[in-house]
Design a protein around this motif. Structure first.
Motif, PDB file in Angstrom:
ATOM      1  N   GLY A   1       0.795  -1.218   0.000  1.00 12.36           N
ATOM      2  CA  GLY A   1       0.000   0.000   0.000  1.00 12.36           C
ATOM      3  C   GLY A   1       0.826   1.265   0.000  1.00 12.36           C
ATOM      4  N   GLY A   2       0.236   2.347  -0.492  1.00 14.38           N
ATOM      5  CA  GLY A   2       0.903   3.647  -0.493  1.00 14.38           C
ATOM      6  C   GLY A   2       2.055   3.757  -1.464  1.00 14.38           C
ATOM      7  N   ARG A   3       2.210   2.813  -2.385  1.00 14.98           N
ATOM      8  CA  ARG A   3       3.369   2.796  -3.286  1.00 14.98           C
ATOM      9  C   ARG A   3       3.336   3.925  -4.312  1.00 14.98           C
ATOM     10  N   PHE A   4       2.163   4.466  -4.577  1.00 14.92           N
ATOM     11  CA  PHE A   4       2.066   5.548  -5.548  1.00 14.92           C
ATOM     12  C   PHE A   4       1.982   6.920  -4.868  1.00 14.92           C
ATOM     13  N   ASP A   5       2.081   6.931  -3.547  1.00 15.22           N
ATOM     14  CA  ASP A   5       2.070   8.181  -2.792  1.00 15.22           C
ATOM     15  C   ASP A   5       3.494   8.715  -2.652  1.00 15.22           C
ATOM     16  N   THR A   6       3.614  10.056  -2.579  1.00 17.15           N
ATOM     17  CA  THR A   6       4.874  10.650  -2.123  1.00 17.15           C
ATOM     18  C   THR A   6       4.704  10.877  -0.628  1.00 17.15           C
ATOM     19  N   TYR A   7       4.258  12.050  -0.218  1.00 12.90           N
ATOM     20  CA  TYR A   7       3.901  12.301   1.174  1.00 12.90           C
ATOM     21  C   TYR A   7       2.770  13.298   1.206  1.00 12.90           C
ATOM     22  N   PRO A   8       1.803  13.136   2.111  1.00 12.33           N
ATOM     23  CA  PRO A   8       1.706  12.046   3.094  1.00 12.33           C
ATOM     24  C   PRO A   8       1.467  10.699   2.417  1.00 12.33           C
ATOM     25  N   LYS A   9       1.989   9.647   3.002  1.00  8.41           N
ATOM     26  CA  LYS A   9       1.933   8.305   2.440  1.00  8.41           C
ATOM     27  C   LYS A   9       0.929   7.465   3.228  1.00  8.41           C
ATOM     28  N   ARG A  10      -0.036   6.903   2.514  1.00 10.38           N
ATOM     29  CA  ARG A  10      -1.063   6.094   3.182  1.00 10.38           C
ATOM     30  C   ARG A  10      -0.484   4.775   3.695  1.00 10.38           C
ATOM     31  N   ARG A  11      -1.135   4.236   4.711  1.00  9.50           N
ATOM     32  CA  ARG A  11      -0.666   2.993   5.318  1.00  9.50           C
ATOM     33  C   ARG A  11      -1.100   1.756   4.535  1.00  9.50           C
ATOM     34  N   GLY A  12      -2.103   1.904   3.695  1.00  9.35           N
ATOM     35  CA  GLY A  12      -2.508   0.797   2.853  1.00  9.35           C
ATOM     36  C   GLY A  12      -3.276  -0.293   3.573  1.00  9.35           C
ATOM     37  N   LEU A  13      -3.910   0.034   4.681  1.00  6.55           N
ATOM     38  CA  LEU A  13      -4.599  -0.977   5.483  1.00  6.55           C
ATOM     39  C   LEU A  13      -6.048  -0.565   5.682  1.00  6.55           C
ATOM     40  N   THR A  14      -6.930  -1.549   5.780  1.00  4.71           N
ATOM     41  CA  THR A  14      -8.324  -1.240   6.042  1.00  4.71           C
ATOM     42  C   THR A  14      -8.507  -0.741   7.477  1.00  4.71           C
ATOM     43  N   ARG A  15      -9.705  -0.297   7.804  1.00  2.00           N
ATOM     44  CA  ARG A  15      -9.959   0.329   9.109  1.00  2.00           C
ATOM     45  C   ARG A  15     -10.300  -0.737  10.164  1.00  2.00           C
ATOM     46  N   ILE A  16      -9.297  -1.446  10.607  1.00  2.00           N
ATOM     47  CA  ILE A  16      -9.492  -2.563  11.535  1.00  2.00           C
ATOM     48  C   ILE A  16     -10.170  -2.101  12.821  1.00  2.00           C
ATOM     49  N   LYS A  17      -9.631  -1.068  13.412  1.00  2.00           N
ATOM     50  CA  LYS A  17     -10.131  -0.588  14.706  1.00  2.00           C
ATOM     51  C   LYS A  17     -11.573  -0.104  14.597  1.00  2.00           C
ATOM     52  N   ASP A  18     -11.872   0.664  13.575  1.00  8.37           N
ATOM     53  CA  ASP A  18     -13.222   1.213  13.413  1.00  8.37           C
ATOM     54  C   ASP A  18     -14.230   0.121  13.072  1.00  8.37           C
ATOM     55  N   LEU A  19     -13.830  -0.816  12.217  1.00 13.02           N
ATOM     56  CA  LEU A  19     -14.714  -1.923  11.876  1.00 13.02           C
ATOM     57  C   LEU A  19     -15.051  -2.755  13.108  1.00 13.02           C
ATOM     58  N   THR A  20     -14.030  -3.039  13.909  1.00 16.48           N
ATOM     59  CA  THR A  20     -14.237  -3.828  15.124  1.00 16.48           C
ATOM     60  C   THR A  20     -15.176  -3.102  16.081  1.00 16.48           C
ATOM     61  N   ALA A  21     -14.956  -1.805  16.248  1.00 11.36           N
ATOM     62  CA  ALA A  21     -15.805  -1.016  17.144  1.00 11.36           C
ATOM     63  C   ALA A  21     -17.251  -0.982  16.651  1.00 11.36           C
ATOM     64  N   ALA A  22     -17.434  -1.103  15.345  1.00 14.28           N
ATOM     65  CA  ALA A  22     -18.782  -1.079  14.774  1.00 14.28           C
ATOM     66  C   ALA A  22     -19.461  -2.448  14.826  1.00 14.28           C
ATOM     67  N   GLY A  23     -18.770  -3.449  15.377  1.00 11.74           N
ATOM     68  CA  GLY A  23     -19.363  -4.773  15.514  1.00 11.74           C
ATOM     69  C   GLY A  23     -19.285  -5.621  14.260  1.00 11.74           C
ATOM     70  N   ILE A  24     -18.348  -5.291  13.368  1.00 16.73           N
ATOM     71  CA  ILE A  24     -18.156  -6.037  12.123  1.00 16.73           C
ATOM     72  C   ILE A  24     -16.996  -7.001  12.319  1.00 16.73           C
ATOM     73  N   ASN A  25     -17.181  -8.246  11.939  1.00 15.42           N
ATOM     74  CA  ASN A  25     -16.159  -9.266  12.177  1.00 15.42           C
ATOM     75  C   ASN A  25     -14.936  -9.035  11.293  1.00 15.42           C
ATOM     76  N   VAL A  26     -13.768  -8.937  11.929  1.00 17.05           N
ATOM     77  CA  VAL A  26     -12.502  -8.745  11.218  1.00 17.05           C
ATOM     78  C   VAL A  26     -11.537  -9.838  11.649  1.00 17.05           C
ATOM     79  N   SER A  27     -10.957 -10.530  10.674  1.00 13.55           N
ATOM     80  CA  SER A  27      -9.898 -11.493  10.977  1.00 13.55           C
ATOM     81  C   SER A  27      -8.672 -11.162  10.140  1.00 13.55           C
TER      82      SER A  27
END
Length: 413
Positions: free
Chosen positions: A277-303
């Motif tokens: 992820g973020g390979r086409f960014d200069t800066y700021p550079k994205r982390r390339g990851l889905t929203r694990i923390k927010d999804l979990t807090a919303a009660g959506i199953n994340v593995s």
């Protein structure tokens, strides 16, 4: 078998666990072994159900540098390299590398694997190899196979036929990759086609969905809507969903409501997602990851899954899910003490729900006696110190045992 003095599911209290006829028979303190019964003294360590690998590609593993290295580190170069390596596949090649990978996974406490297998090859060499291997290793590990159209299901006139052939040959799950179709509309149509197919053949669904840093890539809402309308949400998974890291918060809030309503699952692959992820960014550079923390807090199953081990997408990796968890908690700020203690669930109970095996999973009386003993008093210490899986136990039999290394210091203080 009697396992004494353990913290089951990372709970504070110590207890004993007895196994008979391949199932958990008693869970209580101070159990007395039967005559001649094998006893394992857990010595106050943590006993968990086995790790679940929610997302890997057994057909591609251990191919790093073949035919060349992915020097750019991009997803797109990785796909091109695999397109070249795919031409050289034989059943022996696939089975040999997949079996070596499974040995790594079992060593690190994994007993349940969901593997995507590329069906863009008209010979279906990799699929046939893994279908054979799945049967050969079933006593040691459970494997679900996902029919994965790496090049897209609508980009090739043969692909629909290959998907149906793969289903008839015995895959467990229907996969897709809508963001790699030619157009946005093709991506949506591929989702509709594949979910209809899953209903017709009574299969689970797991699509690579929006694995790109493009905020306009929104196939996930289409998949979630189909899952909800068809009433199959708990059987549906979206893997990666990394475009979510680029969505604005207003849209993400709306999407979370739909995801929750659908009841579907999300798989994050922290190691590979951060690397690609973020390979086409200069800066700021994205982390390339889905929203694990927010999804979990919303009660959506994340593995979590490792995705790739020493191949064109990830030159590193050895099948240790602690590496995956460590990356996930760091990158998505899940570093509170209780968050760290609970992070084992991303590769245990949440993974079992993703694979739709939760009814036969977990440490409870009457369930299959599958469990792992980690060399730590709780999961926080196991994760922080990367402790070993001392025993991997399946149906009451030890299938892997690790003796910890011992270090002697000569420092004079």
């Amino acid at each position: 078998m009697l396992i004494k003095n353990v913290h089951v599911d990372n709970q504070a209290a110590l207890t004993d666990v007895q196994i008979k006829d391949g199932h958990f028979s008693k869970i209580a303190p101070n159990l007395v072994p039967d005559a001649g019964e094998q006893v394992i003294d857990g010595q106050g360590k943590v006993l968990l159900p086995p790790f679940v690998e929610s997302h890997i590609h057994l057909d591609t593993q251990l191919t790093a540098g073949q035919p060349r290295w992915n020097e750019s580190g991009t997803l797109f170069e990785g796909i091109r390299i695999w397109g070249e390596r795919r031409q050289e596949l034989t059943k022996q090649d696939v089975k040999q590398r997949a079996l070596a990978t499974i040995r790594l996974l079992v060593k690190h406490g994994i007993q349940h694997i969901r593997s995507h297998v590329d069906i863009s090859d008209p010979r279906l060499t990799a699929l046939q190899a893994l279908l054979e291997l799945k049967e050969e290793v079933k006593d040691q590990v459970d494997i679900q196979l996902v029919a994965f159209p790496q090049d897209g299901v609508l980009t090739n006139l043969q692909e629909k036929g290959l998907m149906e052939q793969a289903i008839k040959e015995g895959v467990d799950v229907i996969g897709g990759i809508p963001h790699m179709e030619f157009t946005t509309e093709d991506g949506w149509e591929s989702v509709h086609y594949l979910t209809r197919l899953a209903e017709r053949y009574d299969r689970l669904v797991d699509m690579h969905c929006d694995e790109i840093d493009d905020p306009a890539s929104r196939n996930l809402e289409v998949l979630a809507a189909d899952a909800y309308k068809r009433g199959i949400g708990d059987r549906v998974t979206a893997s990666h969903a990394t475009a979510m890291g680029s969505y604005n918060d207003a849209y993400a809030s709306k999407l979370f409501g739909l995801l929750k309503r659908s009841g579907m699952n999300i798989v994050a692959n922290p190691l590979v997602n951060v690397h690609l992820g973020g390979r086409f960014d200069t800066y700021p550079k994205r982390r390339g990851l889905t929203r694990i923390k927010d999804l979990t807090a919303a009660g959506i199953n994340v593995s979590f899954g490792e995705d790739d081990i020493q191949d064109f997408m990830n030159p590193l990796g050895d099948g240790n899910m602690l590496d995956v968890i460590m990356m996930g908690v760091y990158v998505d700020h899940l570093m509170g003490y209780h968050q760290l203690q609970d992070s084992f669930k991303f590769v245990t109970y949440n993974g079992a729900r993703t694979l739709h095996i939760q009814d036969q999973y977990g440490i409870a009386v009457g369930k299959p006696a599958n469990c792992i003993l980690l060399n730590a008093p709780d999961f926080y210490h196991a994760l922080n110190e990367h402790r070993e899986v001392l025993y991997n136990i399946r149906h009451g039999k030890v299938i892997a045992e690790t003796r910890p290394a011992k270090t002697q210091l000569y420092l004079g203080f």
